[in-house]
Design a protein around this motif. Structure first.
Motif, PDB file in Angstrom:
ATOM      1  N   CYS A  90      10.929 -13.031 -51.517  1.00 62.63           N
ATOM      2  CA  CYS A  90      11.767 -13.194 -50.326  1.00 62.63           C
ATOM      3  C   CYS A  90      12.516 -11.906 -50.000  1.00 62.63           C
ATOM      4  O   CYS A  90      12.623 -11.528 -48.829  1.00 62.63           O
ATOM      5  CB  CYS A  90      12.749 -14.343 -50.517  1.00 62.63           C
ATOM      6  N   LEU A  94      11.932  -9.876 -46.576  1.00 65.62           N
ATOM      7  CA  LEU A  94      13.033  -9.706 -45.644  1.00 65.62           C
ATOM      8  C   LEU A  94      13.000  -8.310 -45.030  1.00 65.62           C
ATOM      9  O   LEU A  94      13.073  -8.154 -43.810  1.00 65.62           O
ATOM     10  CB  LEU A  94      14.373  -9.954 -46.345  1.00 65.62           C
ATOM     11  N   GLY A 116      12.968 -17.650 -43.577  1.00 69.33           N
ATOM     12  CA  GLY A 116      14.246 -18.353 -43.729  1.00 69.33           C
ATOM     13  C   GLY A 116      14.058 -19.796 -44.142  1.00 69.33           C
ATOM     14  O   GLY A 116      14.779 -20.315 -45.004  1.00 69.33           O
ATOM     15  N   ALA A 120      15.275 -21.336 -47.655  1.00 65.28           N
ATOM     16  CA  ALA A 120      16.172 -22.501 -47.685  1.00 65.28           C
ATOM     17  C   ALA A 120      15.598 -23.612 -48.554  1.00 65.28           C
ATOM     18  O   ALA A 120      16.327 -24.257 -49.311  1.00 65.28           O
ATOM     19  CB  ALA A 120      16.423 -23.013 -46.266  1.00 65.28           C
TER      20      ALA A 120
END
Length: 177
Positions: A90, A94, A116, A120
């Motif tokens: 992640c 990003l 995202g 989550a």
């Protein structure tokens, strides 16, 4: 129900043997491990010797992250801590996707939204109600980390493997001096 006949979950018990599950797990595990071992980013010059950061040095981080993700996905039994490999995935994605969004806003923001959502899902523990589906045909919904890992693997493979020529072609032209 566990192999010992109890309905309470125990970490030392495994589900009853099923030949179809065994075969599918074995084949998919081998395929994921092979993909993780053999996938690598292409060089922007058309030479297939790995990625380059513009000065000729290879950047194997994407290949390493793809391998770690594939090895986790391909494991026959992976508990929640095994998916910890997805945190660096992640973080890497990003930065890659922010760069992509700067060049191609629509595609980059769409992929950032997927990242995202994946982050989550993997970083929260609100899926306990899915445990009620354990003895139903919907128990596949308990594999939310597996499906999140597949999503992140897809993002890794589709964003890291862009040749430099395609990146330069999508960049806006520089003003003439």
């Amino acid at each position: 129900m566990n192999t010992n006949g109890e309905t309470e979950w125990r970490g030392s018990a495994f589900p009853a043997y099923n030949a179809l599950v065994h075969g599918a797990t074995l084949v998919s595990g081998i395929l994921f491990v092979l993909f993780g071992l053999l996938w690598r980013i292409r060089d922007g010059d058309g030479v297939g010797n790995g990625g380059s950061n513009g000065n000729g040095r290879r950047q194997p981080i994407a290949s390493f992250l793809v391998a770690g993700t594939c090895f986790t996905i391909g494991t026959p039994i992976a508990w929640i801590p095994h998916y910890g490999v997805l945190l660096p995935v992640c973080a890497y994605l990003l930065f890659v996707l922010i760069d992509l969004a700067a060049r191609d806003r629509r595609r980059g923001l769409g992929k950032l939204l997927l990242l995202g959502i994946g982050f989550a899902i993997m970083s929260n523990d609100f899926f306990h109600p899915l445990n009620e589906l354990a003895n139903t045909p919907l128990n596949v919904l308990q594999s939310y980390l597996f499906f999140t890992a597949l999503l992140l693997l897809h993002l890794l493979v589709t964003t890291a493997d862009r040749p430099r020529a395609a990146r330069q072609a999508s960049a806006p032209p520089l003003p003439a001096a």
